[in-house]
Scaffold this motif. Structure first.
Motif, PDB file in Angstrom:
ATOM      1  N   TYR A 125       2.310  -3.701   0.918  1.00 51.67           N
ATOM      2  CA  TYR A 125       1.415  -3.623  -0.236  1.00 51.67           C
ATOM      3  C   TYR A 125       0.292  -2.630   0.028  1.00 51.67           C
ATOM      4  O   TYR A 125      -0.050  -1.804  -0.827  1.00 51.67           O
ATOM      5  CB  TYR A 125       0.855  -5.010  -0.529  1.00 51.67           C
ATOM      6  CG  TYR A 125      -0.097  -5.070  -1.696  1.00 51.67           C
ATOM      7  CD1 TYR A 125       0.366  -4.968  -3.004  1.00 51.67           C
ATOM      8  CD2 TYR A 125      -1.466  -5.244  -1.497  1.00 51.67           C
ATOM      9  CE1 TYR A 125      -0.505  -5.024  -4.082  1.00 51.67           C
ATOM     10  CE2 TYR A 125      -2.343  -5.307  -2.564  1.00 51.67           C
ATOM     11  CZ  TYR A 125      -1.855  -5.196  -3.860  1.00 51.67           C
ATOM     12  OH  TYR A 125      -2.722  -5.247  -4.918  1.00 51.67           O
ATOM     13  N   GLU A 126      -0.277  -2.682   1.222  1.00 52.97           N
ATOM     14  CA  GLU A 126      -1.364  -1.768   1.569  1.00 52.97           C
ATOM     15  C   GLU A 126      -0.858  -0.336   1.746  1.00 52.97           C
ATOM     16  O   GLU A 126      -1.539   0.622   1.385  1.00 52.97           O
ATOM     17  CB  GLU A 126      -2.053  -2.241   2.847  1.00 52.97           C
ATOM     18  CG  GLU A 126      -2.833  -3.547   2.680  1.00 52.97           C
ATOM     19  CD  GLU A 126      -3.960  -3.405   1.665  1.00 52.97           C
ATOM     20  OE1 GLU A 126      -4.727  -2.430   1.757  1.00 52.97           O
ATOM     21  OE2 GLU A 126      -4.069  -4.266   0.777  1.00 52.97           O
ATOM     22  N   ALA A 127       0.343  -0.179   2.307  1.00 51.98           N
ATOM     23  CA  ALA A 127       0.894   1.162   2.493  1.00 51.98           C
ATOM     24  C   ALA A 127       1.162   1.842   1.162  1.00 51.98           C
ATOM     25  O   ALA A 127       0.952   3.053   1.009  1.00 51.98           O
ATOM     26  CB  ALA A 127       2.187   1.084   3.313  1.00 51.98           C
ATOM     27  N   VAL A 128       1.611   1.062   0.169  1.00 57.26           N
ATOM     28  CA  VAL A 128       1.869   1.620  -1.154  1.00 57.26           C
ATOM     29  C   VAL A 128       0.566   2.040  -1.835  1.00 57.26           C
ATOM     30  O   VAL A 128       0.508   3.074  -2.507  1.00 57.26           O
ATOM     31  CB  VAL A 128       2.628   0.590  -2.023  1.00 57.26           C
ATOM     32  CG1 VAL A 128       2.632   1.003  -3.485  1.00 57.26           C
ATOM     33  CG2 VAL A 128       4.047   0.441  -1.523  1.00 57.26           C
ATOM     34  N   ARG A 129      -0.480   1.243  -1.654  1.00 54.05           N
ATOM     35  CA  ARG A 129      -1.744   1.511  -2.333  1.00 54.05           C
ATOM     36  C   ARG A 129      -2.557   2.610  -1.656  1.00 54.05           C
ATOM     37  O   ARG A 129      -3.440   3.198  -2.282  1.00 54.05           O
ATOM     38  CB  ARG A 129      -2.572   0.229  -2.391  1.00 54.05           C
ATOM     39  CG  ARG A 129      -1.923  -0.889  -3.196  1.00 54.05           C
ATOM     40  CD  ARG A 129      -2.794  -2.120  -3.226  1.00 54.05           C
ATOM     41  NE  ARG A 129      -4.005  -1.899  -3.987  1.00 54.05           N
ATOM     42  CZ  ARG A 129      -5.198  -2.381  -3.665  1.00 54.05           C
ATOM     43  NH1 ARG A 129      -5.344  -3.088  -2.577  1.00 54.05           N
ATOM     44  NH2 ARG A 129      -6.249  -2.152  -4.427  1.00 54.05           N
ATOM     45  N   ALA A 130      -2.296   2.872  -0.385  1.00 57.16           N
ATOM     46  CA  ALA A 130      -3.070   3.887   0.330  1.00 57.16           C
ATOM     47  C   ALA A 130      -2.734   5.277  -0.195  1.00 57.16           C
ATOM     48  O   ALA A 130      -1.582   5.563  -0.533  1.00 57.16           O
ATOM     49  CB  ALA A 130      -2.778   3.807   1.831  1.00 57.16           C
ATOM     50  N   GLU A 131      -3.737   6.121  -0.283  1.00 60.34           N
ATOM     51  CA  GLU A 131      -3.499   7.494  -0.715  1.00 60.34           C
ATOM     52  C   GLU A 131      -2.617   8.228   0.277  1.00 60.34           C
ATOM     53  O   GLU A 131      -1.778   9.049  -0.096  1.00 60.34           O
ATOM     54  CB  GLU A 131      -4.834   8.234  -0.865  1.00 60.34           C
ATOM     55  CG  GLU A 131      -5.706   7.691  -1.994  1.00 60.34           C
ATOM     56  CD  GLU A 131      -6.995   8.490  -2.132  1.00 60.34           C
ATOM     57  OE1 GLU A 131      -7.158   9.493  -1.388  1.00 60.34           O
ATOM     58  OE2 GLU A 131      -7.824   8.115  -2.981  1.00 60.34           O
ATOM     59  N   ARG A 132      -2.787   7.925   1.559  1.00 61.30           N
ATOM     60  CA  ARG A 132      -1.933   8.498   2.596  1.00 61.30           C
ATOM     61  C   ARG A 132      -1.432   7.356   3.466  1.00 61.30           C
ATOM     62  O   ARG A 132      -2.232   6.533   3.935  1.00 61.30           O
ATOM     63  CB  ARG A 132      -2.713   9.506   3.447  1.00 61.30           C
ATOM     64  CG  ARG A 132      -3.268  10.675   2.644  1.00 61.30           C
ATOM     65  CD  ARG A 132      -4.014  11.647   3.537  1.00 61.30           C
ATOM     66  NE  ARG A 132      -3.137  12.253   4.530  1.00 61.30           N
ATOM     67  CZ  ARG A 132      -3.564  13.083   5.489  1.00 61.30           C
ATOM     68  NH1 ARG A 132      -4.845  13.369   5.578  1.00 61.30           N
ATOM     69  NH2 ARG A 132      -2.722  13.603   6.350  1.00 61.30           N
TER      70      ARG A 132
END
Length: 272
Positions: A28-35
């Protein structure tokens, strides 16, 4: 079942739940991160909490193995895929599709078959310096080839190839860790261990960021143990299944796992 065996199954199931929760949170966090790079993700507290949950799940799995037989504990570990998809879907604000859960059940059945037919290792493993170089070199080459293939692939294939690349490195690290814990080894093995683990973690986050969580998580669960089994057989002289029953079971389990993973690739990704 004895009370200890039931306890082992319960501990392993809780470990699978924590592992699935941590993986879903990190995706979830990886998808939301800009990079999706590690340098950006380590600044996100929830991503770090996901890592803590994964580590706790691993500790509970080891504890379960000390309490009960492999034939009981390992299937519980595979159940993390069945936990991960509903958790990830909930984080993304939707319900898991029936097709996703059905495909995950097929993958889990195949993985259970694969992990249970492999005989338990015997004796203390020994790894020479040339063999350790082969282990790390082959794993790095295969991971690099998979990463290269992922760059031009469509999203579902990209997620699977990146996760497979991470799984190969994790499997190599698991083989090296087994030697460090139980066998004969050289001092530089300790220095070499962090590199494949960190690279694998970075690749896995990029796989998660694609959005096809079911594909990436299922592929990781397949590539990691199979790589460790292969290296164990080739470099540590660990046993492999023999006889017609073992061969047929392995073939059926492989077909189930592949079919379930392909089915997951056709389901709706967990991001819009």
């Amino acid at each position: 079942m004895t009370a200890t065996t039931v306890l082992a199954a319960g501990v392993a199931l809780l470990g699978s739940l924590l592992f699935a929760l941590g993986a879903a949170v990190q995706q979830y966090e990886a998808v939301r991160a800009e990079r999706p790079g590690l340098t950006a993700l380590v600044r996100r507290p929830r991503w770090l909490l996901g890592g803590v949950s994964i580590a706790a799940g691993g500790v509970l799995h080891i504890l379960a193995l000390s309490l009960g037989p492999l034939t009981i504990v390992q299937p519980m570990g595979v159940a993390s895929l069945l936990f991960a998809l509903p958790i990830a879907a909930a984080l993304h604000g939707r319900k898991p599709a029936r097709g996703e859960l059905a495909a995950a059940a097929v993958v889990s059945s195949g993985l259970i078959g694969l992990v249970l037919i492999v005989p338990a290792p015997t004796g203390s493993p020994s790894l020479s310096t040339p063999d350790a170089v082969i282990l790390l070199g082959v794993a790095a080459l295969v991971a690099l080839m998979l990463w290269g293939a992922a760059r031009g692939a469509n999203p579902s294939w990209r997620a699977g190839l990146l996760a497979m690349s991470a799984g190969v490195l994790y499997g190599a690290a698991a083989t090296l860790t087994r030697v460090l814990v139980d066998g004969a080894w050289e001092w530089w093995f300790l220095l070499a261990l962090p590199a494949p683990l960190l690279i694998a973690l970075a690749l896995l986050q990029r796989a998660y960021a694609v959005g096809h969580f079911g594909v990436s998580f299922a592929t990781l669960q397949l590539a990691d143990p199979l790589t460790a089994i292969a290296f164990g057989a080739l470099l540590l002289d660990e046993p492999l299944p023999t006889g017609l029953t073992g061969t047929v079971t392995a073939a059926v389990a492989a077909v189930l796992t592949a079919a379930g993973t392909f089915a997951l690739a056709r389901t709706t990704p967990l991001t819009r």
